[in-house]
Design a protein around this motif. Structure first.
Motif, PDB file in Angstrom:
ATOM      1  N   ARG A   1      41.084  36.751 104.064  1.00  0.00           N
ATOM      2  CA  ARG A   1      40.993  37.420 105.379  1.00  0.00           C
ATOM      3  C   ARG A   1      42.332  37.354 106.114  1.00  0.00           C
ATOM      4  NH1 ARG A   1      35.950  37.762 109.419  1.00  0.00           N
ATOM      5  NH2 ARG A   1      35.099  37.653 107.395  1.00  0.00           N
ATOM      6  N   ILE A   2      42.707  38.582 106.510  1.00  0.00           N
ATOM      7  CA  ILE A   2      43.885  38.511 107.540  1.00  0.00           C
ATOM      8  C   ILE A   2      43.856  38.892 108.715  1.00  0.00           C
ATOM      9  CG2 ILE A   2      46.422  39.407 107.688  1.00  0.00           C
ATOM     10  CD1 ILE A   2      46.367  40.487 104.613  1.00  0.00           C
ATOM     11  N   GLU A   3      44.098  37.818 109.764  1.00  0.00           N
ATOM     12  CA  GLU A   3      43.943  37.885 111.253  1.00  0.00           C
ATOM     13  C   GLU A   3      45.158  38.340 111.957  1.00  0.00           C
ATOM     14  OE1 GLU A   3      41.249  34.943 113.612  1.00  0.00           O
ATOM     15  OE2 GLU A   3      43.646  34.301 113.866  1.00  0.00           O
ATOM     16  N   LEU A   4      45.156  39.453 112.695  1.00  0.00           N
ATOM     17  CA  LEU A   4      46.064  40.182 113.199  1.00  0.00           C
ATOM     18  C   LEU A   4      45.603  39.808 114.601  1.00  0.00           C
ATOM     19  CD1 LEU A   4      46.663  43.695 111.511  1.00  0.00           C
ATOM     20  CD2 LEU A   4      47.737  41.615 111.086  1.00  0.00           C
ATOM     21  N   ILE A   5      46.645  39.293 115.672  1.00  0.00           N
ATOM     22  CA  ILE A   5      46.315  38.946 116.969  1.00  0.00           C
ATOM     23  C   ILE A   5      47.487  39.478 118.001  1.00  0.00           C
ATOM     24  CG2 ILE A   5      45.732  36.852 118.557  1.00  0.00           C
ATOM     25  CD1 ILE A   5      46.507  35.481 115.313  1.00  0.00           C
ATOM     26  N   GLU A   6      46.889  40.098 118.885  1.00  0.00           N
ATOM     27  CA  GLU A   6      47.765  40.446 120.049  1.00  0.00           C
ATOM     28  C   GLU A   6      47.395  39.712 121.209  1.00  0.00           C
ATOM     29  OE1 GLU A   6      48.219  44.187 123.047  1.00  0.00           O
ATOM     30  OE2 GLU A   6      47.747  44.737 121.087  1.00  0.00           O
ATOM     31  N   TYR A   7      48.435  38.990 121.784  1.00  0.00           N
ATOM     32  CA  TYR A   7      48.181  38.069 122.955  1.00  0.00           C
ATOM     33  C   TYR A   7      48.536  38.520 124.220  1.00  0.00           C
ATOM     34  CZ  TYR A   7      47.225  33.922 119.969  1.00  0.00           C
ATOM     35  OH  TYR A   7      46.487  32.961 119.006  1.00  0.00           O
ATOM     36  N   GLU A   8      47.814  38.346 125.351  1.00  0.00           N
ATOM     37  CA  GLU A   8      48.359  38.718 126.696  1.00  0.00           C
ATOM     38  C   GLU A   8      48.043  37.348 127.438  1.00  0.00           C
ATOM     39  OE1 GLU A   8      49.633  40.363 129.643  1.00  0.00           O
ATOM     40  OE2 GLU A   8      49.425  41.426 128.038  1.00  0.00           O
ATOM     41  N   PRO A   9      49.121  36.541 127.898  1.00  0.00           N
ATOM     42  CA  PRO A   9      50.309  37.156 128.118  1.00  0.00           C
ATOM     43  C   PRO A   9      51.134  37.157 126.747  1.00  0.00           C
ATOM     44  CG  PRO A   9      50.458  35.209 128.985  1.00  0.00           C
ATOM     45  CD  PRO A   9      49.165  35.684 128.798  1.00  0.00           C
ATOM     46  N   ALA A  10      52.020  37.947 126.268  1.00  0.00           N
ATOM     47  CA  ALA A  10      52.807  38.029 125.170  1.00  0.00           C
ATOM     48  C   ALA A  10      53.786  36.807 125.422  1.00  0.00           C
ATOM     49  CB  ALA A  10      53.302  39.249 124.820  1.00  0.00           C
ATOM     50  N   GLY A  11      54.248  36.298 124.128  1.00  0.00           N
ATOM     51  CA  GLY A  11      55.413  35.396 124.058  1.00  0.00           C
ATOM     52  C   GLY A  11      56.519  36.096 123.997  1.00  0.00           C
ATOM     53  N   GLU A  12      57.759  35.296 123.981  1.00  0.00           N
ATOM     54  CA  GLU A  12      59.108  36.025 123.713  1.00  0.00           C
ATOM     55  C   GLU A  12      59.010  36.413 121.938  1.00  0.00           C
ATOM     56  OE1 GLU A  12      61.753  36.642 125.828  1.00  0.00           O
ATOM     57  OE2 GLU A  12      60.414  36.053 127.388  1.00  0.00           O
ATOM     58  N   LYS A  13      59.709  37.537 122.101  1.00  0.00           N
ATOM     59  CA  LYS A  13      59.693  38.097 120.688  1.00  0.00           C
ATOM     60  C   LYS A  13      60.740  37.133 119.834  1.00  0.00           C
ATOM     61  CE  LYS A  13      60.121  42.194 117.601  1.00  0.00           C
ATOM     62  NZ  LYS A  13      59.355  41.759 116.589  1.00  0.00           N
ATOM     63  N   ARG A  14      60.519  36.726 118.776  1.00  0.00           N
ATOM     64  CA  ARG A  14      61.558  35.850 117.860  1.00  0.00           C
ATOM     65  C   ARG A  14      62.308  36.982 117.083  1.00  0.00           C
ATOM     66  NH1 ARG A  14      58.304  31.421 114.782  1.00  0.00           N
ATOM     67  NH2 ARG A  14      60.468  30.767 114.680  1.00  0.00           N
ATOM     68  N   THR A  15      63.478  36.513 116.755  1.00  0.00           N
ATOM     69  CA  THR A  15      64.408  37.190 115.660  1.00  0.00           C
ATOM     70  C   THR A  15      63.836  37.081 114.371  1.00  0.00           C
ATOM     71  OG1 THR A  15      65.749  35.399 115.458  1.00  0.00           O
ATOM     72  CG2 THR A  15      66.435  36.857 117.328  1.00  0.00           C
ATOM     73  N   GLU A  16      64.061  38.129 113.764  1.00  0.00           N
ATOM     74  CA  GLU A  16      63.516  38.104 112.150  1.00  0.00           C
ATOM     75  C   GLU A  16      64.013  36.999 111.497  1.00  0.00           C
ATOM     76  OE1 GLU A  16      64.219  42.238 110.827  1.00  0.00           O
ATOM     77  OE2 GLU A  16      62.579  42.950 111.845  1.00  0.00           O
ATOM     78  N   SER A  17      63.406  36.281 110.770  1.00  0.00           N
ATOM     79  CA  SER A  17      63.799  35.244 110.221  1.00  0.00           C
ATOM     80  C   SER A  17      64.305  35.731 108.530  1.00  0.00           C
ATOM     81  CB  SER A  17      62.883  34.221 109.841  1.00  0.00           C
ATOM     82  OG  SER A  17      61.726  34.531 109.563  1.00  0.00           O
ATOM     83  N   THR A  18      65.068  34.759 107.990  1.00  0.00           N
ATOM     84  CA  THR A  18      65.380  34.935 106.568  1.00  0.00           C
ATOM     85  C   THR A  18      64.285  33.997 105.796  1.00  0.00           C
ATOM     86  OG1 THR A  18      66.781  33.284 106.613  1.00  0.00           O
ATOM     87  CG2 THR A  18      67.843  35.489 106.955  1.00  0.00           C
ATOM     88  N   ILE A  19      64.015  34.476 104.500  1.00  0.00           N
ATOM     89  CA  ILE A  19      63.110  33.597 103.796  1.00  0.00           C
ATOM     90  C   ILE A  19      63.334  32.129 103.582  1.00  0.00           C
ATOM     91  CG2 ILE A  19      63.698  34.293 101.654  1.00  0.00           C
ATOM     92  CD1 ILE A  19      60.112  34.331 102.562  1.00  0.00           C
ATOM     93  N   ASN A  20      64.698  31.857 103.679  1.00  0.00           N
ATOM     94  CA  ASN A  20      64.775  30.589 103.376  1.00  0.00           C
ATOM     95  C   ASN A  20      65.113  29.608 104.494  1.00  0.00           C
ATOM     96  OD1 ASN A  20      67.425  32.014 104.135  1.00  0.00           O
ATOM     97  ND2 ASN A  20      68.582  30.422 102.829  1.00  0.00           N
ATOM     98  N   GLU A  21      64.870  30.282 105.658  1.00  0.00           N
ATOM     99  CA  GLU A  21      64.981  29.412 107.000  1.00  0.00           C
ATOM    100  C   GLU A  21      63.611  28.373 107.053  1.00  0.00           C
ATOM    101  OE1 GLU A  21      64.528  31.560 111.154  1.00  0.00           O
ATOM    102  OE2 GLU A  21      66.300  32.121 110.153  1.00  0.00           O
ATOM    103  N   PRO A  22      64.031  27.001 107.568  1.00  0.00           N
ATOM    104  CA  PRO A  22      62.986  26.341 107.931  1.00  0.00           C
ATOM    105  C   PRO A  22      62.090  26.907 108.832  1.00  0.00           C
ATOM    106  CG  PRO A  22      64.929  24.976 107.613  1.00  0.00           C
ATOM    107  CD  PRO A  22      65.373  26.375 107.440  1.00  0.00           C
ATOM    108  N   GLY A  23      60.664  26.839 108.702  1.00  0.00           N
ATOM    109  CA  GLY A  23      59.825  27.444 109.524  1.00  0.00           C
ATOM    110  C   GLY A  23      59.291  28.864 108.963  1.00  0.00           C
ATOM    111  N   ALA A  24      60.277  29.489 108.323  1.00  0.00           N
ATOM    112  CA  ALA A  24      59.862  30.967 108.057  1.00  0.00           C
ATOM    113  C   ALA A  24      58.484  31.093 107.474  1.00  0.00           C
ATOM    114  CB  ALA A  24      60.999  31.721 106.977  1.00  0.00           C
ATOM    115  N   LYS A  25      57.930  32.191 107.286  1.00  0.00           N
ATOM    116  CA  LYS A  25      56.467  32.302 106.987  1.00  0.00           C
ATOM    117  C   LYS A  25      56.591  33.762 106.016  1.00  0.00           C
ATOM    118  CE  LYS A  25      54.948  34.070 111.198  1.00  0.00           C
ATOM    119  NZ  LYS A  25      56.066  34.407 111.426  1.00  0.00           N
TER     120      LYS A  25
END
Length: 139
Positions: free
Chosen positions: A64-88
């Motif tokens: 099951r994939i859960e898509l979530i839209e939050y209000e208030p929205a947080g800051e948009k993160r920059t796109e990560s690269t796959i080898n970046e620690p914390g990348a998903k």
């Protein structure tokens, strides 16, 4: 020890309707459930004051994939690269990766064409409209 089982994989998105359209149209997933959660307990649990979450659960046949839209929205993160620690990334299996790639809409950002790894698996990475990485794998 707890008897843990996978319930869902969650992805935060900026526009829930746009994300649902992408996951249903591009990946052929189906909507299983949709709901909104708010209130003090929810805000406390997610550590966001006054939080409301709009949720859509999608079925993949195996998870099951859960898509979530939050209000208030947080800051948009920059796109990560796959080898970046914390990348998903979200990993999904497909029977024919080349056919999938050929039918992928041209406006979907891919990291490369499908590749065959040393293990013999074929992989393809691309991004959803919010920049979340998705890996398709053909074994």
């Amino acid at each position: 020890m707890a008897n843990l089982r996978t319930h869902h994989i969650g992805l935060t998105v900026t526009e829930l309707d746009r994300a649902v359209e992408f996951y249903c149209n591009v990946l052929d997933l189906t909507v299983l459930d949709q709901f909104t959660v708010s209130g003090t307990s929810f805000s406390t649990a997610v550590d966001v004051e006054g939080a409301t979450g709009r949720f859509v659960h999608l079925g993949t046949g195996g998870a099951r994939i859960e898509l979530i839209e939050y209000e208030p929205a947080g800051e948009k993160r920059t796109e990560s690269t796959i080898n970046e620690p914390g990348a998903k990334h979200l990993g999904l299996e497909v029977d024919d990766i080349d056919t999938f790639f050929e039918t992928l809409p041209r406006d979907v950002e891919t990291l490369s064409k499908p590749q065959t790894t040393e293990s013999g698996s074929r992989i393809l990475f691309f991004r959803d409209p919010d920049g979340n990485l998705i890996e398709l794998i053909e074994t």
